[in-house]
Structures are given as C-alpha cells and as structure tokens.
Design a protein around this motif. Sequence first.
Motif, PDB file in Angstrom:
ATOM      1  N   GLU A  54       3.662   5.069   8.294  1.00 45.34           N
ATOM      2  CA  GLU A  54       3.740   5.771   7.012  1.00 45.34           C
ATOM      3  C   GLU A  54       5.060   5.481   6.304  1.00 45.34           C
ATOM      4  O   GLU A  54       5.350   6.037   5.250  1.00 45.34           O
ATOM      5  N   THR A  99       1.103   4.817  -2.083  1.00 45.88           N
ATOM      6  CA  THR A  99       0.502   5.999  -1.440  1.00 45.88           C
ATOM      7  C   THR A  99       1.517   6.931  -0.786  1.00 45.88           C
ATOM      8  O   THR A  99       1.193   8.066  -0.474  1.00 45.88           O
ATOM      9  N   SER A 100       2.766   6.471  -0.575  1.00 43.23           N
ATOM     10  CA  SER A 100       3.742   7.297   0.151  1.00 43.23           C
ATOM     11  C   SER A 100       4.670   8.034  -0.823  1.00 43.23           C
ATOM     12  O   SER A 100       4.509   7.953  -2.044  1.00 43.23           O
ATOM     13  N   ILE A 129       0.846  -1.204   0.000  1.00 48.01           N
ATOM     14  CA  ILE A 129       0.000   0.000   0.000  1.00 48.01           C
ATOM     15  C   ILE A 129       0.880   1.253   0.000  1.00 48.01           C
ATOM     16  O   ILE A 129       0.672   2.175  -0.787  1.00 48.01           O
ATOM     17  N   LEU A 136      -6.670  -0.940  -3.972  1.00 42.95           N
ATOM     18  CA  LEU A 136      -6.150  -0.250  -2.792  1.00 42.95           C
ATOM     19  C   LEU A 136      -7.095  -0.359  -1.595  1.00 42.95           C
ATOM     20  O   LEU A 136      -6.665  -0.659  -0.474  1.00 42.95           O
ATOM     21  N   GLU A 137      -8.378  -0.155  -1.825  1.00 42.45           N
ATOM     22  CA  GLU A 137      -9.306  -0.136  -0.687  1.00 42.45           C
ATOM     23  C   GLU A 137      -9.460  -1.515  -0.044  1.00 42.45           C
ATOM     24  O   GLU A 137      -9.421  -1.641   1.181  1.00 42.45           O
ATOM     25  N   LYS A 143      -6.449  -2.318   1.960  1.00 44.82           N
ATOM     26  CA  LYS A 143      -6.474  -1.641   3.273  1.00 44.82           C
ATOM     27  C   LYS A 143      -7.394  -2.367   4.258  1.00 44.82           C
ATOM     28  O   LYS A 143      -7.047  -2.570   5.420  1.00 44.82           O
TER      29      LYS A 143
END
Lengths: 298, 298
Positions: free
Chosen positions: A297, A232-233, A228, A259-260, A263
């Motif tokens: 993160e 996203t980072s 992920i 992605l969802e 998660k």
Amino acid sequence: MMEAKHKAYLEELAAKVDAKLLEYVQVTPETRRQAQVVEAMRYSLEAGGKRIRPVLVLEFCRIFGGSEEQAMAAACAIEMVHTFSLIHDDLPEMDNDDYRRGKPSCHKAFGHAVALQAGDALLTEAFAVILRDPILEPEMKVELLQILTSATGAAGMVGGQIMDMANEKRSDVTLEEQEAMCAAKTGALIRGACRLGCAAGFAPKEQVALADQYGAKLGLAFQIVDDILDVTSTSEVLGKPVGSDAAEGKTTFVTLLGLEVAKTRAAALTAEAEQILSQFPQHEFLLDLTRELLCREK
Amino acid sequence: MMEAKHKAYLEELAAKVDAKLLEYVQVTPETRRQAQVVEAMRYSLEAGGKRIRPVLVLEFCRIFGGSEEQAMAAACAIEMVHTFSLIHDDLPEMDNDDYRRGKPSCHKAFGHAVALQAGDALLTEAFAVILRDPILEPEMKVELLQILTSATGAAGMVGGQIMDMANEKRSDVTLEEQEAMCAAKTGALIRGACRLGCAAGFAPKEQVALADQYGAKLGLAFQIVDDILDVTSTSEVLGKPVGSDAAEGKTTFVTLLGLEVAKTRAAALTAEAEQILSQFPQHEFLLDLTRELLCREK
C-alpha cells in the motif's frame, strides 16, 4: 501479508544492509573538510526505503549457494546507485520533489549544490565499495561492476530517467514507449540486482537469464503498482504526495490502461514472475516478497 | 611556446583521444530512445579543452614502456570524469555558467535535466570503458578503477567542488583551506591521471609516488594560473567570462597572495614539478608541456 518468518528475515537482511551502508559512507580524515556532502549521502541512505534491490542481490546469491559476504558489497552498491538516482530525480530540474519517504528530500535538507554532489559521490562510492571489497577476486569485481554500469548508464536507469522527462512533455506516449521507459528507469536496476546476486553466487548462465527475466517482470509490475498507488493511496500512507502524476498530466500505466486493466496487468506479471521464481531452489522467501510487493500500500 | 615537434605530438595525442571518446560514446540500438542524453554527452566531450589529463595518462604509460592501447581506456575515462564535472559544475545550483570553452554550456544547449543526466551517464561510462576494454587484465582494471574512484569521489574532485561552494559563502578562507580545496577539486584528477598512466605502464612503486607528487605540483600551479588568468585575460581569449571570481567576491590564490606573489608561486611550483619530471626517462615532452601550461594565456 508476508509470513512472519519471512517478514522477520526481510527485516534482518535490511538491517544488515543499513548497517553496512553507514559503515561504508562515513566522514574520514580525508573527507572532514567536506563532511557536509558525506552527511547528505548518509541522510539519503538512512531515509530507508524497502531495500528491495540489495535483498534481491543477497537472495539470488544465497539461492546459488553463495555467502552473504560475497554479495554484500554488490548489495550496498546497487542501493547506493538507487539512492543517487532518487537524489538527482528529486532536484528542481527533474521532478522537483520536496519530500521523499516522508522526509524533506536531500536538496531541501542540504541545499541544491550539496544534493547534486552527494548524488555524484554516491554513484562513485557504489563502484568503490565493490573495488575495495577484501574477499572478491578481481574477475568477480569486474563482472559485478559491468552489471552495475550497464544497469546504471545511458542504456539503463539514467537513460530511463531522460525518456521519462521527455515523455512528460508529450500527450501521445504509447504503451510500448511507456514500457520501454519503465524497463530502463525501473527495470534495469531491478534486473541488475538479480544478475548481481547470480554473479556473486556463481550461478550457471541459463539460471542468470531466468533471474533476469524475473527481474524484468518484477520491475514492470512494481512500476505499474506505483502508478496505481499514485491514484488510489493517500500521502499519509505513501509518505509522499499522491495524485502528482495526474496533476502534471503525466502518462502512466493507469492513464494508458485504465485502473482495472492496470491492476490485472500487474497481477499477471507477478504470476509470471512467481512462475519463474518457482524454478529456483529455496525460492519461498522471494516468492512471498514478490507477492507482498504487488499488494503493498506504499 | 612549445617546441614544434612537441606541439604536433600533443595535437596527435589529443586527436586520438578525441576520436576514441566519440567512438566510446555513440547512440546505439539500446540508447536510440534516449539519444538526446548521448548527444549531450558528445556535445560536451567535443567542446574540446586541452586534454591534459588523458595526455598525462598516455605519457606516463609510455615513459614506463607501456603502449598507447594499454592506457587509452583510462585516458578517455579520466577525460569523461573531467567533462562530467564541468557539466555539473556549470549547472545553476553550482557555478551557473552559461558558457564553457566559448560554446553554450551543456544545460544551455540541452536543458537542465538532460545536462544533469548527461553528467551522470558520463561518470558511469568512464568506469564502463575501462571495464569493457578488450586487452586489460581484470587485476589491471581493478587497479585503474580504484585510482579513478579515489580521484573522483567525496575525498577527491567531488569533495573539492563542495569545499569550493562552501568557501564561496565565506570571506575568511585561509590559504591552507584554499590549497586543500584546490588539491581536491583540481589536484585529485591530475594526480589521478599521472597514477593511471603509471599503473597502465606497470611503473615501480617509488616512481608512482614521484609521478603523484608531480601531479600535485602541476595541479596546484594549474589552478593558480587559472586564478591569475581570471584577472589578467579577456573573455575573447579565454572563451569564458573573466573577472567572474572577483565579481562574486570569491577567494582565489590572487586575492589571498596578490597577483605578483601568485605568479611567483606558480613559477616555483612549476620548477619543482620540472625537477621531479627530469628524474623520469623520456620526459622531454612532458617538461615542455608543463612549461606551456604555466605560460598559457587561456
């Protein structure tokens, strides 16, 4: 965010592991002629990282009433195996990564030959530190080493790296195959860490099986979060290039699930891991750490 | 030429080691997804070689009254470490050799990534076969593994490979440096083999020290003979390219001493090794083998 006292405790454990790792791996009179390979080992050990695996060893040992001394060699050994795997994984024949944790990777800093050998030497030293430990009984050393070799070898992490490489050449990797790869590449060492801690703390058998299940959930969730973060980072936050999976057309849990769903899956796994953890005594710190790992993160 | 009965005995021991190695390293339900790395491990193990190290383990154990079963895991383990070192040594970042014992080297046959991992897995499996052995006591396992890790790691063979690489870039390598490199790169594993056999056979301490000295002499002589063959043999006989040392401008015992002095030196070392051997009971086979190794043409 972790509770302040847990964060401080994590840093304290990591600092102890850091110090012990550098105490274990030093240039000695016997290695003065090959100091470069020892320096390369230290360079990669010092590059840091979260020290999750050694912390799991130390914590599971503590949970079952064992001391830090009983678990420290195993804790450092599994971090050495992890670091060896990163050095070899970064080599041109594998992932060909020039950066690791924001610093040049070992082969960029020391050359390919030294990096290859530093990895080999770290793997060997991982076994040696357990063998040399002054307080562990021979039976315990054998048990710890059996856990470590199973987690490391062809049926464990090394096998997982090969499955990963083979999958990279394919566009039809299934979710089941991706999970099997991840269970070996990432999961084996995390489960191994939990089992090492249980062994060092003389945990009852059924508790070892529970800790192993916790490790499997955590390892899978950890990898999904990694996948992920790769989309996203940013490279500044991660300290390594992002988007590399997509650029290489690599199958990840994000490409397989979206992605969802990825998660949601990571969150569900963490909830399951938390549920298992809550059955252990003195689990508060590990519970907080587990949540932190999902929300990380980087 | 070895005596016929010794030659037959050597072949018998080597065949037993071969069979056991392939029994140890097999595709299992746990490794079916990474069968390629297991096949690469078997390919390199099957490439043969003289099985000198395992034979030394088995023989020293027998000399001190131990059984083949007591020594077999250690014998196979040291051959796995030797084979791992050849696989990594042949990789492009090291010696970049396309052939090994007349067959394509592991990375030529299976690709660089698989070869790298096959080496890593073989090193891990070397420790695992001793740990898994059904008849050895935990104390014995720890002793054998300590000998194996010391012989392998930064102060042993792996360190020697790095010294060798560093020396290749220099034109001013001294005889003392060359001997130190060789003592680590070749000698550590041969001495380790002798010590493993002594340990498995419960040899008295002073006999272990003697066996270790024998191993040091044999290892150095073995390397000098290797250097001699690189300039005097043919690639058909050796099953690998000859003259590669000279072509790369590499320092060898031949460049340091000259061919004739190198030959005299190897002969002297063998005489010393023979003198030590003669102090052990039932040394006739090892004596014959030691002479054969000096007179070998490949």
